[in-house]
Scaffold this active site. Structure first.
Site, PDB file in Angstrom:
ATOM      1  CG  HIS A 160      -1.747   1.789  -3.389  1.00 25.23           C
ATOM      2  ND1 HIS A 160      -2.039   2.553  -2.284  1.00 25.23           N
ATOM      3  CD2 HIS A 160      -2.831   1.857  -4.192  1.00 25.23           C
ATOM      4  CE1 HIS A 160      -3.265   3.046  -2.424  1.00 25.23           C
ATOM      5  NE2 HIS A 160      -3.779   2.648  -3.559  1.00 25.23           N
ATOM      6  CD  GLU A 205      -2.945   1.235   2.220  1.00 28.57           C
ATOM      7  OE1 GLU A 205      -2.962   0.362   3.097  1.00 28.57           O
ATOM      8  OE2 GLU A 205      -3.785   2.145   2.142  1.00 28.57           O
TER       9      GLU A 205
HETATM   10 CU   LIG Z   1      -8.034   2.835  -2.480  1.00 25.17          CU
END
Ligand SMILES: [Cu+2]
Ligand SMILES: *[C@@H]1O[C@H](CO)[C@@H](O)[C@H](O)[C@H]1NC(C)=O
Length: 685
Positions: free
Chosen positions: A363, A348
């Site tokens: 991300h 993430e």
């Molecule tokens: Cu999202």
């Protein structure tokens, strides 16, 4: 209400336990104050009660009412030294300085020892802080304070409408305001018919879906440090994978419904084929940048494309080797069901990443790279693109391309795990004999469901400045949105003895874009979870009926700002009863979007139903099935505290490779064909 009910069986069936309570005067007062606080957020407070709080309360004079007095001093210092983000600047959670200030405020709000101190601190800080920075900190505090359980935040698209509306709509709203004419303004989706992507704009631009996505990121902030703020956030990394995985699967199903091929993953060194023109303007007048077709990623002053590739290479190494490197030269195995949670935190990346220095924040940086792609070197002072805000990101088709890229990393990991053994798939006491899906509309036939577009109104009062907030005119935007007829599943299950099970329901397009049927090992990655729920079975045949409205992945349509305000005011006057639910969730896929659109002539899908053993799956031993049932949107949004009751990997049993389709489909599973037909008008019920 949410319940699964079993005919032929009265005892032992899951009864509904409603978590709804009648609001008392204290709750109503708080709910009203929260609404007043968020009205016309860009303008200083005018409400007399709140203004009085603002004038009389100072956190510095109440340091004993905060868990962390130093946090209060830190924030006050930011205020007094003028270091806070300007009120008309654009707040970005991905900007480290903006975020640090937001967290500083969050610590004050979250650390107040009682509700009164919390709320007065919020009032005190509101007009000192950038409005969206304040809104984010305040919302996350409301969502995480025990004493705010059940408090409803008005829909984000009505608090900060500029983030959701196109420029022409805002301009018309101003005209309506100037001439004091009540108005309903139609809002179109962006793009034109010359752009095939526009066929699915109704999905990416759906305000309910954007709201779901932004609330997910408030319930599971990537900056959350549980050592500091409490709440362990059970399986946050796995939820990050699964919620976005489902958004991509859902988008692909929508594309196939519109004769578009499934979305292609983005690559750092390839061009971004589709452009995007948001046609929207920030509150401060700066336009959201548009991205022409075929742009390439560019190096940012602090982050290069090469950096992205290096970090991703390390993540791929970890997946391929099955081990993640920790900061103290250790290794953690990914070869187990917990691997996905670890990987989710790493990709993430969230504050849970076991090694952010080494594995970066792939991300999050992907969002920033896309947001700044039209002015990567920041030469022209362009504001951030839609990709930089969770509430606007899904408007851009590139959001789904970025997430398919990220999703493929998770698939690479899942494909490395050993396929499930028969003993993990079967439930020997249980056989599914029949599955039927029945729509409630007059025109419905079994196993055929109907979707249609209807209209929804967005209150625009907060979109325009108001000199006199008492004399507001009604201004609304009307948007078209996908909806479906209500339906129910009727599942006949034979049990060899009384047992408890968990029913898991998945939907997938039967044919790919080329019109071919896909092997289960290919189609499984595009499965959309429609529901999962506990059921009590008695010896013999059981007919289990479940309403679509009870889905464990969706939430009902939220009340608009005006309606909520009206309901609260009437309840305070004793004219109606206001109920609230302490498990109320803002996160959850809009129920309207449960089904993909399908086609006017009907489109064939497959419905997979799997029953697994409740007593093996449930990890919250003290919880009764009906308590599990009363937790909304468990499927994509998990729980706010404690453990997620279902211990099976998300997406089970289709999350791992399928070697032999015949052997895989044990008697506790069943597949049926289903047709989804899109009609022009809401069908008659
Ligand atoms: Cu999202
Ligand atoms: C992963 O673990 C399983 C046992 O759960 C084992 O059979 C398999 O060989 C392991 N894979 C690797 C790459 O170590």
């Amino acid at each position: 209400m949410r319940f699964a009910w079993v005919l032929l069986l009265v005892l032992g069936a899951c009864a509904v336990v409603s978590a709804e309570k009648q609001a008392d005067a204290t709750f109503l007062k708080r709910q009203l104050q929260v609404l007043n606080l968020l009205r016309h957020l860009n303008q200083p407070l005018t409400d007399p009660e709140l203004t009085a709080f603002k004038d009389s309360f100072s956190p510095l004079n109440n340091l004993n009412k905060f868990k962390d007095p130093a946090a209060v001093r830190d924030f006050v210092e930011l205020v007094t030294t003028g270091k806070l983000l300007e009120r008309d600047a654009i707040f970005s959670l991905f900007n480290p300085r903006h975020r640090a200030q937001m967290v500083a405020l969050f610590k004050v709000l979250h650390g107040a020892v009682d509700y009164d101190t919390f709320f007065k601190s919020a009032v005190w800080s509101r007009d000192l802080t950038n409005p969206r920075q304040f809104l984010y900190a305040f919302s996350v505090a409301v969502l995480h304070r025990e004493d705010c359980r059940g408090v409803i935040l008005p829909p984000a698209y009505e608090v900060t409408p500029h983030m959701f509306l196109t420029t022409d709509v805002v301009r018309k709203a101003y005209q309506a305001k100037m001439t004091r004419t009540p108005m309903v303004i139609p809002m179109r989706f962006t793009g034109s018919v010359n752009n095939p992507e526009q066929r699915v704009a109704y999905f990416g631009e759906d305000v309910g879906m954007n709201s779901h996505h932004s609330h997910w990121h408030m319930d599971f902030p990537f900056w959350w440090r549980s050592e500091e703020f409490g709440e362990q956030k059970d399986r946050q990394g796995e939820l990050f994978f699964y919620m976005h995985h489902q958004m991509v699967a859902r988008f692909d199903a929508e594309r196939l419904s519109n004769n578009l091929p499934v979305v292609e993953p983005l690559e750092w060194d390839q061009k971004i084929v589709e452009g995007f023109a948001p046609g929207a303007t920030y509150e401060n007048g700066q336009e959201f940048p548009m991205r022409p077709d075929n742009m390439n990623f560019g190096d940012l002053p602090w982050l290069t494309i090469q950096d992205m590739k290096i970090v991703e290479g390390r993540i791929r190494d970890a997946i391929a080797s099955g081990f993640v490197k920790t900061t103290d030269a250790g290794l953690i195995s990914l070869n187990n069901t917990a691997g996905i949670d670890l990987l989710g935190g790493l990709v993430e990346s969230s504050a849970r990443s076991v090694n952010p220095m080494f594995y970066g924040q792939l991300h999050n940086d992907g969002h920033v790279m896309l947001s700044k792609v039209t002015d990567p070197q920041q030469r022209y002072g362009m504001p951030p693109g839609v990709m930089e805000h969770f509430e606007t990101a899904t408007r851009d088709p590139a959001f789904f391309r970025l997430h398919k890229h990220v999703d493929n990393l998770f698939k690479m990991h899942k494909d490395q795990l050993p396929p499930y053994a028969a003993s993990e798939l079967e439930f020997p006491e249980v056989t599914i004999e029949a599955v039927k899906v029945i729509g409630t509309c007059k025109a419905s036939t079994p196993n055929q469901l109907i979707t249609y577009f209807d209209e929804s109104h967005i209150d625009l009062k907060n979109a325009v400045h108001a000199e006199d907030q008492k004399q507001e005119v009604d201004i609304k935007a009307v948007v078209s949105r996908l909806n479906h007829e209500p339906f129910k599943y009727v599942i006949t299950i034979n049990a060899k003895k009384p047992v408890r099970g968990i029913v898991r329901v998945f939907l997938t397009p039967k044919f790919n874009w080329f019109g071919q049927q896909m092997p289960l090992d290919v189609s499984r990655w595009g499965f959309i979870e429609l529901d999962h729920f506990p059921v009590s079975l008695q010896h013999g045949d059981n007919v289990v009926t479940r309403s679509s409205a009870d889905s464990a992945v969706t939430i009902p349509e939220p009340r608009g700002f005006s309606q909520l305000m009206g309901d609260v005011q009437k309840s305070i006057r004793g004219e109606q009863v206001f109920t609230y639910d302490k498990y109320y969730r803002h996160c959850g896929f809009p129920h309207r979007l449960l089904l993909p659109k399908g086609k006017p002539e009907g489109m064939t899908y497959k419905l997979y139903v799997v029953v697994t053993d409740y007593d093996k799956d449930i990890v919250t031993a003290g919880m009764k099935p009906e308590e599990i049932e009363s937790l909304p949107s468990l499927g994509y949004c998990g729980v706010m505290d404690g453990k997620i009751p279902d211990g099976k990997p998300m997406g089970f049993p289709f999350d791992r490779r399928v070697v032999s389709e015949e052997q895989f489909l044990t008697p506790n599973m069943k597949v049926v064909d289903l047709t989804i037909k899109n009609v022009k008008q809401k069908p008659i019920e």
